[in-house]
Design a protein around this motif. Structure first.
Motif: not given
Length: 54
Positions: A15-35
């Motif tokens: 979740g934490i990795i996804g939040i940072y990765l999502g912020a890097a590609i402009n998903l603003e934390g959505i990727l963290g929730v999905v992961l």
């Protein structure tokens, strides 16, 4: 480490990795929730598989 602790740790970490990765590609934390949801789902499927083998 028991399965509950492993599940919590993996879900939190991804979740934490996804939040940072999502912020890097402009998903603003959505990727963290999905992961995090995908990780929890994988552990649930694994637990169901373990119950069927018993």
């Amino acid at each position: 480490m028991n399965k509950v602790a492993a599940t919590f740790s993996c879900t939190l970490l991804l979740g934490i990795i996804g939040i940072y990765l999502g912020a890097a590609i402009n998903l603003e934390g959505i990727l963290g929730v999905v992961l995090a949801i995908a990780t929890t789902g994988a552990f649930i499927v694994s637990a169901i598989g373990d119950l069927k083998q018993k």
